[in-house]
Design a protein around this motif. Structure first.
Motif, PDB file in Angstrom:
ATOM      1  N   HIS A   1      -9.175   3.533   8.964  1.00  8.12           N
ATOM      2  CA  HIS A   1      -9.664   3.279   7.618  1.00  8.12           C
ATOM      3  C   HIS A   1     -10.925   2.428   7.691  1.00  8.12           C
ATOM      4  O   HIS A   1     -11.185   1.767   8.702  1.00  8.12           O
ATOM      5  CB  HIS A   1      -8.608   2.579   6.768  1.00  8.12           C
TER       6      HIS A   1
ATOM      7  N   ILE B   1       0.846  -1.192   0.000  1.00  8.05           N
ATOM      8  CA  ILE B   1       0.000   0.000   0.000  1.00  8.05           C
ATOM      9  C   ILE B   1       0.883   1.245   0.000  1.00  8.05           C
ATOM     10  O   ILE B   1       1.702   1.431   0.898  1.00  8.05           O
ATOM     11  CB  ILE B   1      -0.948   0.001   1.211  1.00  8.05           C
ATOM     12  N   THR B   2       0.720   2.089  -1.002  1.00  7.76           N
ATOM     13  CA  THR B   2       1.511   3.304  -1.141  1.00  7.76           C
ATOM     14  C   THR B   2       0.619   4.519  -0.979  1.00  7.76           C
ATOM     15  O   THR B   2      -0.478   4.573  -1.546  1.00  7.76           O
ATOM     16  CB  THR B   2       2.185   3.342  -2.531  1.00  7.76           C
ATOM     17  N   ASP B   3       1.092   5.495  -0.176  1.00  6.48           N
ATOM     18  CA  ASP B   3       0.345   6.739   0.068  1.00  6.48           C
ATOM     19  C   ASP B   3      -1.063   6.462   0.595  1.00  6.48           C
ATOM     20  O   ASP B   3      -2.022   7.182   0.258  1.00  6.48           O
ATOM     21  CB  ASP B   3       0.264   7.575  -1.217  1.00  6.48           C
ATOM     22  N   ASN B   4      -1.171   5.384   1.407  1.00  6.24           N
ATOM     23  CA  ASN B   4      -2.449   5.012   2.033  1.00  6.24           C
ATOM     24  C   ASN B   4      -3.558   4.736   1.022  1.00  6.24           C
ATOM     25  O   ASN B   4      -4.754   4.817   1.363  1.00  6.24           O
ATOM     26  CB  ASN B   4      -2.909   6.101   3.010  1.00  6.24           C
ATOM     27  N   ASP B   5      -3.183   4.405  -0.209  1.00 10.83           N
ATOM     28  CA  ASP B   5      -4.183   4.072  -1.233  1.00 10.83           C
ATOM     29  C   ASP B   5      -4.416   2.558  -1.203  1.00 10.83           C
ATOM     30  O   ASP B   5      -3.610   1.773  -1.696  1.00 10.83           O
ATOM     31  CB  ASP B   5      -3.690   4.503  -2.600  1.00 10.83           C
ATOM     32  N   GLU B   6      -5.544   2.162  -0.633  1.00  9.66           N
ATOM     33  CA  GLU B   6      -5.854   0.745  -0.446  1.00  9.66           C
ATOM     34  C   GLU B   6      -6.744   0.186  -1.549  1.00  9.66           C
ATOM     35  O   GLU B   6      -7.230  -0.942  -1.445  1.00  9.66           O
ATOM     36  CB  GLU B   6      -6.537   0.537   0.914  1.00  9.66           C
TER      37      GLU B   6
ATOM     38  N   ARG C   1       2.966   4.289   9.990  1.00 20.52           N
ATOM     39  CA  ARG C   1       1.974   5.302  10.323  1.00 20.52           C
ATOM     40  C   ARG C   1       0.596   4.751   9.999  1.00 20.52           C
ATOM     41  O   ARG C   1       0.183   4.697   8.847  1.00 20.52           O
ATOM     42  CB  ARG C   1       2.239   6.578   9.524  1.00 20.52           C
ATOM     43  N   ARG C   2      -0.090   4.335  11.033  1.00 19.16           N
ATOM     44  CA  ARG C   2      -1.411   3.722  10.835  1.00 19.16           C
ATOM     45  C   ARG C   2      -2.504   4.758  11.044  1.00 19.16           C
ATOM     46  O   ARG C   2      -2.487   5.500  12.013  1.00 19.16           O
ATOM     47  CB  ARG C   2      -1.600   2.545  11.798  1.00 19.16           C
ATOM     48  N   THR C   3      -3.437   4.777  10.139  1.00 20.49           N
ATOM     49  CA  THR C   3      -4.567   5.700  10.227  1.00 20.49           C
ATOM     50  C   THR C   3      -5.860   4.897  10.239  1.00 20.49           C
ATOM     51  O   THR C   3      -5.899   3.745   9.818  1.00 20.49           O
ATOM     52  CB  THR C   3      -4.567   6.675   9.036  1.00 20.49           C
TER      53      THR C   3
ATOM     54  N   ARG D   1       2.131  -1.030   8.249  1.00 26.69           N
ATOM     55  CA  ARG D   1       2.548   0.353   8.033  1.00 26.69           C
ATOM     56  C   ARG D   1       2.976   1.014   9.342  1.00 26.69           C
ATOM     57  O   ARG D   1       2.372   0.791  10.394  1.00 26.69           O
ATOM     58  CB  ARG D   1       1.396   1.144   7.406  1.00 26.69           C
TER      59      ARG D   1
ATOM     60  N   ASP E   1      -1.709  -5.022   9.693  1.00 29.57           N
ATOM     61  CA  ASP E   1      -1.246  -3.815   9.013  1.00 29.57           C
ATOM     62  C   ASP E   1       0.196  -3.542   9.439  1.00 29.57           C
ATOM     63  O   ASP E   1       0.471  -3.301  10.614  1.00 29.57           O
ATOM     64  CB  ASP E   1      -2.152  -2.633   9.388  1.00 29.57           C
TER      65      ASP E   1
END
Length: 233
Positions: free
Chosen positions: A64, A22-27, A60-62, A58, A56
């Motif tokens: 989603h 996943i790049t730039d949070n684009d799932e 930096r987890r946001t 990553r 996950d």
């Protein structure tokens, strides 16, 4: 086969794992892959266990939106067991090594009983190799290189206890790890169809392999950089 290049589908018997970059949070690509897999299973009369989980990795987890399979939410967890190896979302190996130590210690009891019953050193050594050592070295090339110092000491204590019981010196875990890494690296070099074969590339003089660039200690201690260093010795 995955529809998107950023995804990989790993299949073994009745177990299927979807791994996505996943790049730039684009799932979007990952979610499409999961949806396509669910549709394919439904069309082919295969039942998916939605109890299966997501990890996950990553940094930096946001927050989603949850991933749904057949309208059921797939739980996101901090760790899961994949082919006998405990993998955490921080890619640390303490949980797996502690599980290995616990299981190996449980097998020290029958080893002690065999000694009490008068079994000879040869039988004790074979029992150790077949039960305890096989547990300690299971998938060792994947996890031991990045183990913490405390985890390695706990593994070493199991070996030392077994030595006291059997009365014979056992090879240290580090030596077993090095040996298995070297053998696996040699197999990857010979097998051109192996996914990791391309990572073992010879330098122009043809005597040494090109070292893998690594920005983190975790990558530096992983199998492929280790294997290349061992082949270059």
């Amino acid at each position: 086969m995955a529809r998107h290049d950023s995804n990989t589908i790993i299949k073994l018997a009745d177990d299927t794992t979807v791994v996505g970059l996943i790049t730039d949070n684009d799932e979007t690509a990952y979610r499409d892959e999961v949806r396509d897999l669910a549709v394919w299973c439904q069309d082919n009369n295969l039942f998916l266990h939605v109890i299966k989980t997501i990890v996950d990795y990553r940094k930096r987890r946001t927050e989603h939106a949850p991933i749904l399979i057949n309208r059921a939410v797939v739980e996101q967890v901090e760790s899961f067991k994949f082919l006998g190896v405990h993998i955490t979302n921080k890619l640390t190996w303490s949980k797996h090594s502690k599980t290995v130590v616990k299981t190996a210690r449980q097998n020290l009891f029958p080893l002690r009983r065999l000694k009490i019953f008068g079994m000879g050193p040869q039988i004790l050594s074979r029992f150790y190799s077949c039960t305890i050592e096989s547990i300690l070295t299971g998938y060792i090339t994947a996890w031991y290189g990045s183990c913490s110092a405390s985890d390695r000491k706990a593994l070493l204590r199991v070996v030392c206890t077994a030595q006291c019981i059997t009365g014979a010196k056992r090879p240290p875990i580090q030596d077993l790890y090095t040996r298995k890494c070297q053998r696996k690296a040699q197999k990857n070099v010979k097998n051109s169809s192996h996914p990791g074969h391309r990572l073992f590339s010879l330098l122009l003089h043809g005597k040494r392999y090109r070292s893998t660039k690594s920005r983190s200690k975790r990558l530096l201690n992983s199998f492929y950089p280790q294997g290349i260093r061992l082949l270059n010795i």
